[in-house]
Design a protein around this motif. Structure first.
Motif, PDB file in Angstrom:
ATOM      1  N   GLN A 253     -60.762  23.241  65.108  1.00 51.14           N
ATOM      2  CA  GLN A 253     -61.144  21.827  64.983  1.00 51.14           C
ATOM      3  C   GLN A 253     -61.719  21.594  63.593  1.00 51.14           C
ATOM      4  O   GLN A 253     -62.700  22.223  63.202  1.00 51.14           O
ATOM      5  N   ALA A 254     -61.117  20.702  62.822  1.00 47.97           N
ATOM      6  CA  ALA A 254     -61.596  20.430  61.466  1.00 47.97           C
ATOM      7  C   ALA A 254     -62.847  19.560  61.512  1.00 47.97           C
ATOM      8  O   ALA A 254     -62.937  18.622  62.315  1.00 47.97           O
ATOM      9  N   PRO A 255     -63.839  19.830  60.678  1.00 49.54           N
ATOM     10  CA  PRO A 255     -65.009  18.939  60.583  1.00 49.54           C
ATOM     11  C   PRO A 255     -64.597  17.555  60.096  1.00 49.54           C
ATOM     12  O   PRO A 255     -63.477  17.355  59.592  1.00 49.54           O
ATOM     13  N   ASP A 256     -65.505  16.602  60.230  1.00 46.62           N
ATOM     14  CA  ASP A 256     -65.216  15.229  59.814  1.00 46.62           C
ATOM     15  C   ASP A 256     -65.017  15.124  58.305  1.00 46.62           C
ATOM     16  O   ASP A 256     -64.352  14.208  57.822  1.00 46.62           O
ATOM     17  N   SER A 257     -65.629  16.026  57.553  1.00 42.81           N
ATOM     18  CA  SER A 257     -65.552  16.000  56.099  1.00 42.81           C
ATOM     19  C   SER A 257     -65.101  17.368  55.598  1.00 42.81           C
ATOM     20  O   SER A 257     -65.421  18.391  56.225  1.00 42.81           O
ATOM     21  N   PRO A 258     -64.353  17.427  54.492  1.00 42.52           N
ATOM     22  CA  PRO A 258     -63.987  18.729  53.932  1.00 42.52           C
ATOM     23  C   PRO A 258     -65.181  19.487  53.360  1.00 42.52           C
ATOM     24  O   PRO A 258     -65.048  20.644  52.969  1.00 42.52           O
ATOM     25  N   PHE A 259     -66.353  18.859  53.321  1.00 42.11           N
ATOM     26  CA  PHE A 259     -67.566  19.513  52.822  1.00 42.11           C
ATOM     27  C   PHE A 259     -68.729  18.967  53.629  1.00 42.11           C
ATOM     28  O   PHE A 259     -69.196  17.848  53.387  1.00 42.11           O
ATOM     29  N   ALA A 260     -69.173  19.718  54.635  1.00 39.87           N
ATOM     30  CA  ALA A 260     -70.180  19.234  55.563  1.00 39.87           C
ATOM     31  C   ALA A 260     -71.387  20.156  55.559  1.00 39.87           C
ATOM     32  O   ALA A 260     -71.250  21.384  55.523  1.00 39.87           O
ATOM     33  N   VAL A 261     -72.595  19.571  55.613  1.00 38.46           N
ATOM     34  CA  VAL A 261     -73.849  20.315  55.633  1.00 38.46           C
ATOM     35  C   VAL A 261     -74.710  19.783  56.763  1.00 38.46           C
ATOM     36  O   VAL A 261     -74.821  18.565  56.948  1.00 38.46           O
ATOM     37  N   ALA A 269     -76.339  25.190  57.885  1.00 39.86           N
ATOM     38  CA  ALA A 269     -74.983  25.697  57.660  1.00 39.86           C
ATOM     39  C   ALA A 269     -74.197  24.720  56.818  1.00 39.86           C
ATOM     40  O   ALA A 269     -74.484  23.520  56.776  1.00 39.86           O
ATOM     41  N   LEU A 270     -73.207  25.258  56.151  1.00 36.63           N
ATOM     42  CA  LEU A 270     -72.264  24.499  55.335  1.00 36.63           C
ATOM     43  C   LEU A 270     -70.861  24.918  55.731  1.00 36.63           C
ATOM     44  O   LEU A 270     -70.598  26.110  55.935  1.00 36.63           O
ATOM     45  N   VAL A 271     -69.962  23.959  55.846  1.00 35.54           N
ATOM     46  CA  VAL A 271     -68.551  24.243  56.111  1.00 35.54           C
ATOM     47  C   VAL A 271     -67.729  23.505  55.060  1.00 35.54           C
ATOM     48  O   VAL A 271     -67.804  22.278  54.948  1.00 35.54           O
ATOM     49  N   GLY A 272     -66.981  24.244  54.255  1.00 38.44           N
ATOM     50  CA  GLY A 272     -66.169  23.651  53.195  1.00 38.44           C
ATOM     51  C   GLY A 272     -64.721  24.083  53.300  1.00 38.44           C
ATOM     52  O   GLY A 272     -64.429  25.241  53.596  1.00 38.44           O
ATOM     53  N   SER A 273     -63.820  23.153  53.047  1.00 39.70           N
ATOM     54  CA  SER A 273     -62.389  23.426  53.164  1.00 39.70           C
ATOM     55  C   SER A 273     -61.805  23.913  51.839  1.00 39.70           C
ATOM     56  O   SER A 273     -62.095  23.357  50.780  1.00 39.70           O
ATOM     57  N   PHE A 274     -60.970  24.947  51.905  1.00 41.70           N
ATOM     58  CA  PHE A 274     -60.211  25.384  50.735  1.00 41.70           C
ATOM     59  C   PHE A 274     -58.967  24.522  50.522  1.00 41.70           C
ATOM     60  O   PHE A 274     -58.332  24.607  49.477  1.00 41.70           O
ATOM     61  N   GLY A 275     -58.588  23.745  51.533  1.00 39.30           N
ATOM     62  CA  GLY A 275     -57.415  22.895  51.407  1.00 39.30           C
ATOM     63  C   GLY A 275     -56.123  23.544  51.850  1.00 39.30           C
ATOM     64  O   GLY A 275     -55.062  22.917  51.813  1.00 39.30           O
ATOM     65  N   ASP A 276     -56.182  24.820  52.281  1.00 39.98           N
ATOM     66  CA  ASP A 276     -54.967  25.527  52.685  1.00 39.98           C
ATOM     67  C   ASP A 276     -55.072  26.064  54.108  1.00 39.98           C
ATOM     68  O   ASP A 276     -54.346  26.986  54.494  1.00 39.98           O
ATOM     69  N   GLY A 277     -55.977  25.484  54.908  1.00 39.55           N
ATOM     70  CA  GLY A 277     -56.178  25.937  56.270  1.00 39.55           C
ATOM     71  C   GLY A 277     -57.338  26.903  56.428  1.00 39.55           C
ATOM     72  O   GLY A 277     -57.743  27.184  57.561  1.00 39.55           O
TER      73      GLY A 277
END
Length: 591
Positions: A253-261, A269-277
């Motif tokens: 499940q992807a977070p609402d934002s590609p960079f969430a804190v 916690a921080l979750v950040g997307s690399f853009g490639d899955g």
């Protein structure tokens, strides 16, 4: 926030010591190495500049991270002979942290023709999320890049490495610096070829000790900097937060934002997307503190994410997991004789605000043009003192701001957390406050005071000014020179005598503005005047040119003679002198 960032290596990405800091942990798994990219991607390579007799290079840069790569590329493009030493081989991935590229760093990359390519592969965020709904809106920045770019650090390194290779930088991988000695004429660096055979390409045998000599050395080799240790610079400070876990994972499940804190009572916690899955997850749990060397498991990463976000987003398939602690440290001096430190070798701080890589890139942009000017004989050695005077206060400010953010994240008591939420609401509803905070975090408001009697714009960041003929200021800055901007149709009398396009180019305002500006190669205003009398204006310009560029009144327009910019005639250059020292940071110039 910065997040430690690991990428399977390829020949186009740098493998550096720039972010191999004391708070990096050893990975519990190693990424695999993908197939090499086509060599053609590197482009045509310029022949390296030739160092003077008795030296192997004009400048040796130690550490091939973002800071070292930008610095080395700038110097090589300016015709300086540069050798870059990196202790890793050219196929080993490096621990790196950053996911956020701020507006000022994008402007610096734009001045090198790299920003648009980097942006094309990243995520644009409208601002920087701090806690909960608190957002620092980047749209209020007066910049061509009113957003935060989320992209892996290895993409920044890939572009900077390609540029450095094209410019003719000499790379020596597998070279572990053992020490250095300096004298009045230069610096000798001792190094050992890596035990894994990385030095064999240079004709070295593993374990061999060699030396190189240069006029100057810059350490961009991280918080464990060998260069800093060799010149005896202390690195005072302390650990801010310990036992931070991080991992590269897949999410169902992807977070609402590609960079969430998110921050909870006992975790953040921080979750950040690399853009490639793939996603980078970083987290801290007050009740799960372990030594840096203790193995970190995926279940631990899941737990801290659930505590902070209420979900682990279906986390699975970790390709890399590690543990580290974050320090706040700063060297008291960035220069000792002919040796400099920059990036993490000069300062480390908490990952809050995502400022680490960005500050290092801006260190490099500040130092590179000054070193090039001194090496090429255009400016005296004392110009280099302004690197410490301008950048050290910036490093101190970043330690304070990132430290404040991480301490807010660590708040435990309910009243304190309620005040944190209230502070977040102030950020949302008070535009002037949020603009002030994002201006500092993004680097847009960093400025260098220019001394008594200077014009109000001197020392401030120059925005991407609109110039006559549809040109932009930062396009002209790609030539690596000063840019003189004058009113339309007017080049000050006596300012067009001898061509000096390797130092200064001229352009005219697209508007009716009457101020004349001399913009430094790093995009800050060196000098400005509102004088209207032709004689007074020309005399002030000649003085500024001599002081900053050593070019006297030697100028030419980059596009050749036009109705607005007459052709140049000959004259002798004036003697140069160093700019006034700068000691603090302030507000940037307005468009």
């Amino acid at each position: 926030m910065d997040a430690l960032n690991r990428k399977p290596a390829d020949p186009s990405s740098a493998h550096s010591s720039d972010h191999s800091s004391a708070h990096d942990g050893d990975p519990t798994t190693r990424p695999t190495v993908p197939p090499a990219r086509p060599e053609s991607e590197a482009g045509a390579r310029r022949a390296p500049a030739v160092a003077p007799a008795g030296r192997d290079a004009d400048v040796i840069v130690v550490g091939a991270g973002p800071t070292g790569l930008l610095l080395a590329g700038d110097l090589a493009e300016a015709g300086v002979a540069v050798t870059l030493l990196e202790r890793r081989d050219d196929t080993t991935s490096n621990l790196s942290r950053a996911l956020a590229v701020h507006a000022r760093s994008l402007e610096q990359l734009d001045a090198r023709g790299l920003a648009d390519e980097l942006i094309a592969g990243g995520h644009r965020l409208p601002g920087l999320q701090v806690f909960g709904d608190a957002m620092l809106p980047a749209a209020r920045l007066r910049s061509r890049f009113p957003f935060v770019l989320i992209t892996p650090q290895y993409e920044v390194e890939r572009l900077l490495l390609r540029r450095a290779r094209q410019a003719g930088v000499t790379f020596r991988y597998g070279a572990e610096v053992l020490g250095l000695t300096q004298d009045a004429d230069g610096v000798t660096v001792r190094f050992r070829a890596a035990d894994d055979g990385a030095g064999e390409a240079a004709g070295e045998v593993a374990g061999d000790v060699g030396s190189l000599r240069a006029g100057y050395v810059v350490g961009t080799d991280g918080a464990r900097s060998s260069v800093r240790a060799a010149i005896g610079l202390p690195f005072p400070g302390k650990a801010v937060v310990r036992s931070v876990v991080l991992a590269d994972v897949r999410l169902d499940q992807a977070p609402d934002s590609p960079f969430a804190v998110r921050a909870a009572r006992d975790a953040f916690a921080l979750v950040g997307s690399f853009g490639d899955g793939w996603y980078r997850v970083l987290g801290w749990n007050r009740h799960a503190q372990a030594p840096d060397g203790a193995p970190a498991a995926l279940d631990e990463v899941r737990e801290v994410t659930r505590l902070s976000f209420g979900t682990d987003f279906g986390m699975h398939d970790a390709r890399w997991i590690s543990r580290f602690h974050s320090d706040e440290r700063q060297a008291p001096a960035y220069r000792v004789g002919r040796v400099f430190v920059a990036g993490d070798a000069a300062h480390v701080h908490s990952p809050a605000g995502g400022q680490g890589m960005n500050v290092g890139l801006q260190d490099a942009a500040n130092l590179s043009w000054k070193l090039a000017a001194v090496v090429r004989g255009h400016s005296p050695d004392r110009l280099l003192d302004s690197y410490q005077e301008e950048r050290h206060p910036v490093g101190t400010a970043v330690l304070r701001s990132s430290g404040a953010l991480i301490r807010l994240a660590l708040l435990r008591a309910a009243p304190a957390r309620a005040l944190r939420r209230l502070g977040g609401q102030f950020l949302i509803h008070l535009p002037s406050l949020s603009r002030w905070v994002i201006g500092g975090v993004s680097g847009i408001d960093v400025a260098y005071p220019a001394g008594p009697g200077a014009h109000r714009l001197a020392g401030r960041r120059a925005p991407d000014l609109r110039l006559a003929g549809g040109r932009r200021l930062y396009e002209l800055l790609r030539q690596g020179t000063f840019v003189l901007v004058t009113p339309a149709g007017e080049i000050p009398e006596g300012a067009t005598r001898t061509p000096a396009t390797d130092r200064v180019v001229t352009a005219c305002w697209a508007s009716e503005r009457r101020t004349a500006l001399l913009v430094r190669p790093d995009g800050y205003v060196a000098w400005a005047t509102d004088a209207t009398a032709p004689g007074e204006r020309a005399a002030a310009l000649r003085s500024a040119l001599a002081r900053w560029t050593g070019a006297g009144s030697d100028l030419t327009d980059p596009t050749g003679p036009t109705d607005e910019s007459p052709a140049s005639a000959s004259s002798s250059p004036s003697t140069s002198s160093a700019p006034a020292p700068a000691r603090s940071a302030g507000r940037s110039a307005r468009r």
